[in-house]
Design a protein around this motif. Structure first.
Motif, mmCIF file in Angstrom:
data_model
loop_
_atom_site.group_PDB
_atom_site.id
_atom_site.type_symbol
_atom_site.label_atom_id
_atom_site.label_comp_id
_atom_site.label_asym_id
_atom_site.label_seq_id
_atom_site.Cartn_x
_atom_site.Cartn_y
_atom_site.Cartn_z
ATOM 1 N N PHE A 1 0.837 -1.202 0.000
ATOM 2 C CA PHE A 1 0.000 0.000 0.000
ATOM 3 C C PHE A 1 0.872 1.251 0.000
ATOM 4 C CE2 PHE A 1 -3.330 -2.596 2.521
ATOM 5 C CZ PHE A 1 -3.893 -3.089 1.360
ATOM 6 N N TYR A 2 1.901 1.218 0.850
ATOM 7 C CA TYR A 2 2.818 2.367 0.920
ATOM 8 C C TYR A 2 3.629 2.517 -0.368
ATOM 9 C CZ TYR A 2 1.664 3.056 5.804
ATOM 10 O OH TYR A 2 0.994 3.329 6.971
ATOM 11 N N LEU B 1 -6.524 6.435 4.145
ATOM 12 C CA LEU B 1 -6.949 5.460 3.129
ATOM 13 C C LEU B 1 -6.196 4.147 3.291
ATOM 14 C CD1 LEU B 1 -8.635 4.849 0.621
ATOM 15 C CD2 LEU B 1 -6.806 5.835 -0.751
ATOM 16 N N ILE B 2 -4.895 4.242 3.550
ATOM 17 C CA ILE B 2 -4.098 3.032 3.760
ATOM 18 C C ILE B 2 -4.567 2.315 5.029
ATOM 19 C CG2 ILE B 2 -1.782 2.184 4.324
ATOM 20 C CD1 ILE B 2 -0.702 4.357 2.383
ATOM 21 N N ALA B 3 -4.841 3.068 6.073
ATOM 22 C CA ALA B 3 -5.348 2.476 7.317
ATOM 23 C C ALA B 3 -6.674 1.762 7.077
ATOM 24 C CB ALA B 3 -5.501 3.549 8.384
ATOM 25 N N GLN C 1 -7.708 0.454 4.175
ATOM 26 C CA GLN C 1 -7.419 -0.748 3.396
ATOM 27 C C GLN C 1 -6.849 -1.844 4.291
ATOM 28 O OE1 GLN C 1 -9.389 -0.055 0.717
ATOM 29 N NE2 GLN C 1 -7.940 -1.431 -0.250
ATOM 30 N N LYS C 2 -5.979 -1.453 5.194
ATOM 31 C CA LYS C 2 -5.378 -2.400 6.131
ATOM 32 C C LYS C 2 -6.461 -3.027 7.014
ATOM 33 C CE LYS C 2 -1.876 -2.188 9.788
ATOM 34 N NZ LYS C 2 -0.885 -1.294 10.393
ATOM 35 N N LYS C 3 -7.370 -2.200 7.507
ATOM 36 C CA LYS C 3 -8.472 -2.686 8.343
ATOM 37 C C LYS C 3 -9.356 -3.660 7.557
ATOM 38 C CE LYS C 3 -12.372 -0.972 11.046
ATOM 39 N NZ LYS C 3 -13.160 0.205 11.424
ATOM 40 N N ASN C 4 -9.658 -3.320 6.306
ATOM 41 C CA ASN C 4 -10.477 -4.198 5.464
ATOM 42 C C ASN C 4 -9.780 -5.535 5.216
ATOM 43 O OD1 ASN C 4 -12.482 -2.258 5.262
ATOM 44 N ND2 ASN C 4 -11.750 -1.477 3.310
ATOM 45 N N LEU C 5 -8.494 -5.490 4.970
ATOM 46 C CA LEU C 5 -7.723 -6.697 4.728
ATOM 47 C C LEU C 5 -7.709 -7.589 5.966
ATOM 48 C CD1 LEU C 5 -5.980 -8.033 2.538
ATOM 49 C CD2 LEU C 5 -4.033 -6.802 3.464
#
Length: 131
Positions: A38-39, A64-66, A68-72
């Motif tokens: 993501f980064y 947004l990255i946080a 996506q990380k939570k969704n993953l």
């Protein structure tokens, strides 16, 4: 007595198919390099911006990255058992997995370099049909 046996059976049965612990899934996601990807995407996009805007862009990308990380983490938690997560964590800590991650990372650099040339070739073909 029957009730105790039934309750005990249901408890064991439920724990066997329970969702994975989110803290362990977070560790798995970080070990697998998915968060780093993501980064890396944000870094690649930021290179297209002016130097003055790069840091602000990266800061704006953090939520947004946080997300996506939570969704993953939620997805893996629902679809992997605790023992599967533990086995994957154990795998990603092996020398073979570490080598694989290094090779994969290096290939991403090679692929991005090649993709620029590929994009330029595609643009040439597109221009042929636009004129």
């Amino acid at each position: 007595m029957k009730k105790i046996v039934v309750v005990l059976f249901l408890t064991v049965f439920t724990n066997t198919f329970a969702q994975a612990n989110k803290a362990d899934v977070l560790k798995l996601v970080e070990l697998s390099g998915e968060v780093k990807e993501f980064y890396n995407i944000a870094d690649e996009i930021s290179k297209q911006l002016s130097v003055n805007n790069r840091e602000r862009f990266k800061k704006d990308m953090e939520p947004l990255i946080a997300k996506q990380k939570k969704n993953l983490i939620a997805y893996y938690s629902q679809n992997l058992s605790q023992s599967e997560v533990e086995n994957l964590i154990e795998f990603y800590q092996t020398p073979l997995a570490k080598k694989f991650m290094m090779v994969k990372s290096n290939y991403a650099v090679v692929l991005s370099n090649r993709s620029e040339a590929f994009k330029a070739e595609i643009q040439g073909i597109i221009m042929k049909y636009m004129m």
